[in-house]
Design a protein around this motif. Structure first.
Motif, PDB file in Angstrom:
ATOM      1  N   PHE A 108      13.271   6.915   3.737  1.00  0.00           N
ATOM      2  CA  PHE A 108      13.370   8.349   4.006  1.00  0.00           C
ATOM      3  C   PHE A 108      12.577   9.156   2.973  1.00  0.00           C
ATOM      4  O   PHE A 108      11.821  10.062   3.320  1.00  0.00           O
ATOM      5  CB  PHE A 108      14.846   8.770   4.002  1.00  0.00           C
ATOM      6  N   LEU A 109      12.716   8.801   1.700  1.00  0.00           N
ATOM      7  CA  LEU A 109      11.987   9.515   0.650  1.00  0.00           C
ATOM      8  C   LEU A 109      10.483   9.276   0.732  1.00  0.00           C
ATOM      9  O   LEU A 109       9.686  10.187   0.494  1.00  0.00           O
ATOM     10  CB  LEU A 109      12.491   9.087  -0.726  1.00  0.00           C
ATOM     11  N   SER A 110      10.096   8.061   1.070  1.00  0.00           N
ATOM     12  CA  SER A 110       8.669   7.745   1.088  1.00  0.00           C
ATOM     13  C   SER A 110       7.930   8.436   2.225  1.00  0.00           C
ATOM     14  O   SER A 110       6.728   8.678   2.111  1.00  0.00           O
ATOM     15  CB  SER A 110       8.453   6.242   1.133  1.00  0.00           C
TER      16      SER A 110
ATOM     17  N   PHE B  44       2.745   4.136   3.387  1.00  0.00           N
ATOM     18  CA  PHE B  44       4.188   4.134   3.603  1.00  0.00           C
ATOM     19  C   PHE B  44       4.862   2.849   3.130  1.00  0.00           C
ATOM     20  O   PHE B  44       5.846   2.894   2.386  1.00  0.00           O
ATOM     21  CB  PHE B  44       4.506   4.372   5.081  1.00  0.00           C
ATOM     22  N   ILE B  45       4.363   1.685   3.535  1.00  0.00           N
ATOM     23  CA  ILE B  45       5.025   0.418   3.205  1.00  0.00           C
ATOM     24  C   ILE B  45       5.026   0.137   1.698  1.00  0.00           C
ATOM     25  O   ILE B  45       6.088  -0.141   1.134  1.00  0.00           O
ATOM     26  CB  ILE B  45       4.423  -0.751   4.012  1.00  0.00           C
ATOM     27  N   PRO B  46       3.878   0.228   1.000  1.00  0.00           N
ATOM     28  CA  PRO B  46       3.939  -0.058  -0.439  1.00  0.00           C
ATOM     29  C   PRO B  46       4.782   0.953  -1.215  1.00  0.00           C
ATOM     30  O   PRO B  46       5.500   0.571  -2.142  1.00  0.00           O
ATOM     31  CB  PRO B  46       2.484  -0.026  -0.901  1.00  0.00           C
ATOM     32  N   VAL B  47       4.728   2.212  -0.834  1.00  0.00           N
ATOM     33  CA  VAL B  47       5.505   3.233  -1.549  1.00  0.00           C
ATOM     34  C   VAL B  47       6.988   3.027  -1.301  1.00  0.00           C
ATOM     35  O   VAL B  47       7.797   3.119  -2.233  1.00  0.00           O
ATOM     36  CB  VAL B  47       5.051   4.654  -1.142  1.00  0.00           C
ATOM     37  N   SER B  48       7.376   2.728  -0.066  1.00  0.00           N
ATOM     38  CA  SER B  48       8.796   2.527   0.211  1.00  0.00           C
ATOM     39  C   SER B  48       9.328   1.284  -0.508  1.00  0.00           C
ATOM     40  O   SER B  48      10.455   1.298  -1.016  1.00  0.00           O
ATOM     41  CB  SER B  48       9.050   2.421   1.713  1.00  0.00           C
ATOM     42  N   LYS B  49       8.536   0.230  -0.586  1.00  0.00           N
ATOM     43  CA  LYS B  49       8.964  -0.968  -1.324  1.00  0.00           C
ATOM     44  C   LYS B  49       9.110  -0.675  -2.812  1.00  0.00           C
ATOM     45  O   LYS B  49      10.062  -1.135  -3.447  1.00  0.00           O
ATOM     46  CB  LYS B  49       7.957  -2.110  -1.138  1.00  0.00           C
ATOM     47  N   LEU B  50       8.188   0.091  -3.370  1.00  0.00           N
ATOM     48  CA  LEU B  50       8.244   0.435  -4.785  1.00  0.00           C
ATOM     49  C   LEU B  50       9.475   1.287  -5.092  1.00  0.00           C
ATOM     50  O   LEU B  50      10.206   1.008  -6.053  1.00  0.00           O
ATOM     51  CB  LEU B  50       6.969   1.177  -5.183  1.00  0.00           C
ATOM     52  N   ILE B  51       9.727   2.294  -4.283  1.00  0.00           N
ATOM     53  CA  ILE B  51      10.908   3.136  -4.477  1.00  0.00           C
ATOM     54  C   ILE B  51      12.175   2.303  -4.313  1.00  0.00           C
ATOM     55  O   ILE B  51      13.137   2.447  -5.076  1.00  0.00           O
ATOM     56  CB  ILE B  51      10.893   4.322  -3.495  1.00  0.00           C
ATOM     57  N   TRP B  52      12.182   1.399  -3.348  1.00  0.00           N
ATOM     58  CA  TRP B  52      13.347   0.549  -3.102  1.00  0.00           C
ATOM     59  C   TRP B  52      13.643  -0.353  -4.296  1.00  0.00           C
ATOM     60  O   TRP B  52      14.791  -0.449  -4.738  1.00  0.00           O
ATOM     61  CB  TRP B  52      13.110  -0.273  -1.841  1.00  0.00           C
TER      62      TRP B  52
ATOM     63  N   GLY C  92      21.363   0.165   2.242  1.00  0.00           N
ATOM     64  CA  GLY C  92      21.446   1.612   2.061  1.00  0.00           C
ATOM     65  C   GLY C  92      20.337   2.137   1.169  1.00  0.00           C
ATOM     66  O   GLY C  92      19.755   3.197   1.440  1.00  0.00           O
ATOM     67  N   GLN C  93      20.034   1.393   0.124  1.00  0.00           N
ATOM     68  CA  GLN C  93      18.937   1.798  -0.760  1.00  0.00           C
ATOM     69  C   GLN C  93      17.592   1.698  -0.046  1.00  0.00           C
ATOM     70  O   GLN C  93      16.700   2.505  -0.281  1.00  0.00           O
ATOM     71  CB  GLN C  93      18.931   0.936  -2.026  1.00  0.00           C
ATOM     72  N   LEU C  94      17.451   0.724   0.844  1.00  0.00           N
ATOM     73  CA  LEU C  94      16.211   0.584   1.610  1.00  0.00           C
ATOM     74  C   LEU C  94      16.030   1.762   2.563  1.00  0.00           C
ATOM     75  O   LEU C  94      14.927   2.317   2.669  1.00  0.00           O
ATOM     76  CB  LEU C  94      16.200  -0.733   2.373  1.00  0.00           C
TER      77      LEU C  94
END
Length: 77
Positions: A53-55, A16-24, A46-48
């Motif tokens: 949410f997407l991740s 979750f954490i690495p994927v959300s940071k990458l998407i962000w 807002g982007q975070l």
């Protein structure tokens, strides 16, 4: 069955954490390139939230499919 569910949730949690940071990072850079301006802190936050949410869904789907491939279908008993 319980092992399968636990392994899906553990892998999704670890990703979750690495994927959300990458998407962000990708979404912030894309938005900066699109608007050709620096983003405000509210826009970055807002982007975070959007990336998190997407991740959630992305990690759960990937984790389920990965565990399905590795362990096979969970048995009913």
């Amino acid at each position: 069955m319980l092992y399968f569910i636990i392994s899906v949730l553990v892998l999704a949690g670890l990703l979750f954490i690495p994927v959300s940071k990458l998407i962000w990072v990708f979404s912030v850079r894309r938005l900066q390139r699109k608007t050709k301006t620096e983003l405000t802190q509210a826009e970055i936050d807002g982007q975070l939230n959007r990336a998190r949410f997407l991740s959630i869904f992305l990690c759960l789907i990937f984790s389920f499919l990965f565990n399905l491939q590795i362990t096979g279908l969970p048995a009913n008993g």
